[in-house]
Write a protein that holds these residues in place. Structure first.
Motif, PDB file in Angstrom:
ATOM      1  N   TRP A 165      31.265  38.023  46.483  1.00 26.42           N
ATOM      2  CA  TRP A 165      31.749  39.314  46.961  1.00 26.42           C
ATOM      3  C   TRP A 165      30.667  40.362  46.744  1.00 26.42           C
ATOM      4  CZ3 TRP A 165      37.157  40.967  47.930  1.00 26.42           C
ATOM      5  CH2 TRP A 165      38.015  39.875  48.168  1.00 26.42           C
ATOM      6  N   LYS A 166      30.397  41.142  47.743  1.00 27.13           N
ATOM      7  CA  LYS A 166      29.297  42.109  47.685  1.00 27.13           C
ATOM      8  C   LYS A 166      29.539  43.195  46.637  1.00 27.13           C
ATOM      9  CE  LYS A 166      25.471  43.954  49.402  1.00 27.13           C
ATOM     10  NZ  LYS A 166      24.178  43.269  49.393  1.00 27.13           N
ATOM     11  N   ASN A 167      30.719  43.793  46.657  1.00 30.09           N
ATOM     12  CA  ASN A 167      31.023  44.899  45.744  1.00 30.09           C
ATOM     13  C   ASN A 167      31.919  44.520  44.581  1.00 30.09           C
ATOM     14  OD1 ASN A 167      29.513  46.827  47.184  1.00 30.09           O
ATOM     15  ND2 ASN A 167      31.193  47.190  48.598  1.00 30.09           N
ATOM     16  N   GLY A 168      32.465  43.313  44.585  1.00 30.67           N
ATOM     17  CA  GLY A 168      33.373  42.906  43.527  1.00 30.67           C
ATOM     18  C   GLY A 168      34.792  42.760  44.017  1.00 30.67           C
ATOM     19  N   THR A 169      35.665  42.219  43.165  1.00 34.21           N
ATOM     20  CA  THR A 169      37.029  41.888  43.568  1.00 34.21           C
ATOM     21  C   THR A 169      38.083  42.781  42.914  1.00 34.21           C
ATOM     22  OG1 THR A 169      37.226  40.240  41.800  1.00 34.21           O
ATOM     23  CG2 THR A 169      36.378  39.476  43.929  1.00 34.21           C
ATOM     24  N   ARG A 170      37.670  43.726  42.092  1.00 34.33           N
ATOM     25  CA  ARG A 170      38.633  44.663  41.502  1.00 34.33           C
ATOM     26  C   ARG A 170      39.149  45.603  42.594  1.00 34.33           C
ATOM     27  NH1 ARG A 170      34.848  47.084  36.901  1.00 34.33           N
ATOM     28  NH2 ARG A 170      33.688  47.451  38.860  1.00 34.33           N
ATOM     29  N   VAL A 171      40.292  46.214  42.345  1.00 35.35           N
ATOM     30  CA  VAL A 171      40.902  47.043  43.381  1.00 35.35           C
ATOM     31  C   VAL A 171      40.005  48.217  43.756  1.00 35.35           C
ATOM     32  CG1 VAL A 171      42.218  48.520  41.802  1.00 35.35           C
ATOM     33  CG2 VAL A 171      43.065  48.118  44.131  1.00 35.35           C
ATOM     34  N   GLN A 212      43.454  41.888  47.652  1.00 38.17           N
ATOM     35  CA  GLN A 212      43.362  41.327  46.301  1.00 38.17           C
ATOM     36  C   GLN A 212      44.417  40.245  46.078  1.00 38.17           C
ATOM     37  OE1 GLN A 212      44.253  43.715  42.659  1.00 38.17           O
ATOM     38  NE2 GLN A 212      42.055  43.525  42.270  1.00 38.17           N
ATOM     39  N   SER A 213      45.605  40.442  46.649  1.00 39.10           N
ATOM     40  CA  SER A 213      46.693  39.475  46.444  1.00 39.10           C
ATOM     41  C   SER A 213      46.435  38.134  47.118  1.00 39.10           C
ATOM     42  CB  SER A 213      48.008  40.059  46.974  1.00 39.10           C
ATOM     43  OG  SER A 213      48.032  40.072  48.401  1.00 39.10           O
ATOM     44  N   LEU A 214      45.499  38.093  48.077  1.00 40.81           N
ATOM     45  CA  LEU A 214      45.216  36.852  48.800  1.00 40.81           C
ATOM     46  C   LEU A 214      44.415  35.855  47.967  1.00 40.81           C
ATOM     47  CD1 LEU A 214      44.341  38.393  52.289  1.00 40.81           C
ATOM     48  CD2 LEU A 214      46.417  37.145  51.678  1.00 40.81           C
ATOM     49  N   ASP A 252      41.367  35.389  38.703  1.00 40.96           N
ATOM     50  CA  ASP A 252      41.209  36.587  37.890  1.00 40.96           C
ATOM     51  C   ASP A 252      40.248  37.545  38.590  1.00 40.96           C
ATOM     52  OD1 ASP A 252      40.996  38.491  35.943  1.00 40.96           O
ATOM     53  OD2 ASP A 252      39.794  37.270  34.569  1.00 40.96           O
ATOM     54  N   HIS A 253      40.711  38.718  38.915  1.00 40.99           N
ATOM     55  CA  HIS A 253      39.889  39.690  39.629  1.00 40.99           C
ATOM     56  C   HIS A 253      39.091  40.587  38.684  1.00 40.99           C
ATOM     57  CE1 HIS A 253      42.829  38.479  42.696  1.00 40.99           C
ATOM     58  NE2 HIS A 253      41.894  38.809  43.564  1.00 40.99           N
ATOM     59  N   GLY A 254      39.239  40.411  37.404  1.00 42.43           N
ATOM     60  CA  GLY A 254      38.491  41.220  36.448  1.00 42.43           C
ATOM     61  C   GLY A 254      39.255  42.470  36.034  1.00 42.43           C
ATOM     62  N   THR A 255      38.811  43.065  34.937  1.00 39.88           N
ATOM     63  CA  THR A 255      39.443  44.275  34.416  1.00 39.88           C
ATOM     64  C   THR A 255      38.853  45.500  35.094  1.00 39.88           C
ATOM     65  OG1 THR A 255      39.752  43.211  32.266  1.00 39.88           O
ATOM     66  CG2 THR A 255      39.934  45.614  32.343  1.00 39.88           C
ATOM     67  N   ASP A 281      37.580  49.256  35.851  1.00 42.11           N
ATOM     68  CA  ASP A 281      36.854  50.267  35.094  1.00 42.11           C
ATOM     69  C   ASP A 281      37.751  51.506  34.953  1.00 42.11           C
ATOM     70  OD1 ASP A 281      35.172  52.160  34.055  1.00 42.11           O
ATOM     71  OD2 ASP A 281      33.690  52.065  35.657  1.00 42.11           O
ATOM     72  N   PRO A 282      38.095  51.902  33.735  1.00 39.76           N
ATOM     73  CA  PRO A 282      38.970  53.073  33.549  1.00 39.76           C
ATOM     74  C   PRO A 282      38.448  54.330  34.231  1.00 39.76           C
ATOM     75  CG  PRO A 282      38.732  51.873  31.491  1.00 39.76           C
ATOM     76  CD  PRO A 282      37.758  51.278  32.448  1.00 39.76           C
ATOM     77  N   LYS A 283      37.141  54.530  34.226  1.00 37.72           N
ATOM     78  CA  LYS A 283      36.564  55.711  34.860  1.00 37.72           C
ATOM     79  C   LYS A 283      36.759  55.663  36.374  1.00 37.72           C
ATOM     80  CE  LYS A 283      33.029  56.747  31.375  1.00 37.72           C
ATOM     81  NZ  LYS A 283      31.580  56.916  31.121  1.00 37.72           N
ATOM     82  N   ALA A 284      36.574  54.482  36.945  1.00 34.71           N
ATOM     83  CA  ALA A 284      36.748  54.343  38.396  1.00 34.71           C
ATOM     84  C   ALA A 284      38.213  54.558  38.778  1.00 34.71           C
ATOM     85  CB  ALA A 284      36.278  52.965  38.853  1.00 34.71           C
ATOM     86  N   ILE A 285      39.116  54.028  37.983  1.00 32.93           N
ATOM     87  CA  ILE A 285      40.540  54.204  38.260  1.00 32.93           C
ATOM     88  C   ILE A 285      40.929  55.668  38.124  1.00 32.93           C
ATOM     89  CG2 ILE A 285      42.865  53.664  37.467  1.00 32.93           C
ATOM     90  CD1 ILE A 285      41.504  51.411  39.015  1.00 32.93           C
ATOM     91  N   ALA A 286      40.410  56.335  37.090  1.00 36.64           N
ATOM     92  CA  ALA A 286      40.704  57.754  36.891  1.00 36.64           C
ATOM     93  C   ALA A 286      40.188  58.584  38.057  1.00 36.64           C
ATOM     94  CB  ALA A 286      40.088  58.232  35.572  1.00 36.64           C
TER      95      ALA A 286
END
Length: 235
Positions: free
Chosen positions: A133-139, A174-176, A180-183, A185-190
């Protein structure tokens, strides 16, 4: 010396008319090169026995199929709690958007096997596999990809979708993948929560390519008619 010393007024009118035709032709050619052709490449390598069925939906200028025009929308700020975690209403909306905008290339189950992706290089992402995945699998990573697209690939920006629709789509993508999609980043979520809560958005009017081409042709014909020199008066 001035140009009027070399050309009569009638000749200047004919020259202006010719220049207008050339400019309009270049404009229309540029429009096709930068909007129509990128969409057509999604269909270039599909086989006759696997037609792409057009569906009704909210789409933008670069989609390979024609959809109804959508009117301008003014969307107020959104409660982050309604979009940051999946819920039935959000997932239902995300699945509808996925079917309209993603399944053609990525496939109904997200395996990258949609008919529209048969001739694309690189191939559409297989959402069921975690690798590459180019940018990652987190939301937040998926949301970034939807917002910016991926340079050097056929993954264009979906910034024309509302922020809520993009987040709904990120949850569905993500649901597809059952891994484990990884934890996050709290800063990104904020930052995403702040984006939803503090700023509304305006979704501009959008029209399908066929209508845009029709309007351009009408404007061209109108300008051409106005530029025609008047017939000489018979004496």
């Amino acid at each position: 010396m001035k140009i009027h010393d070399y050309l009569s007024s009638e000749e200047l009118k004919r020259l202006g008319s010719a220049l207008l035709v050339v400019v309009c032709f270049i404009f229309i050619a540029g429009f096709f090169a930068f909007t129509v052709l990128p969409g057509l490449r999604y269909q270039a390598h599909t086989t006759p026995d696997a037609p792409i069925q057009a569906v009704q939906g909210e789409t933008g200028w670069l989609d390979p199929t024609d959809y109804p025009a959508t009117a301008r929308q003014v969307i107020p700020p959104i409660d982050p709690a309604t979009v940051m975690t999946p819920n039935p209403a959000l997932m239902a909306r995300g699945k509808a958007v996925y079917a309209q905008t993603c399944a053609t290339c990525h496939g109904v189950d997200g395996k990258g096997d949609g008919p529209g992706g048969a001739g694309l290089t690189p191939k559409p992402r297989n959402f069921t596999v975690k690798a590459a995945w180019k940018n990652g699998t987190r939301v937040e990573d998926i949301y970034k990809t939807l917002e910016e697209g991926i340079k050097g690939s056929s993954m264009v920006s979906y910034a024309y979708l509302s922020k809520k629709d993009r987040m709904a789509l990120a949850h569905v993508v993500q649901s597809l993948g059952a891994y484990d999609h990884g934890t996050s980043d709290p800063k990104a979520i904020a930052a995403l929560e702040k984006l939803f809560a503090s700023a509304g958005e305006v979704i501009p009017n959008r029209i399908p390519v066929s209508r845009a081409v029709d309007l351009l042709c009408r404007e061209y014909e109108s300008a051409r008619a106005e530029a025609k020199p008047a017939a000489p008066v018979q004496r």
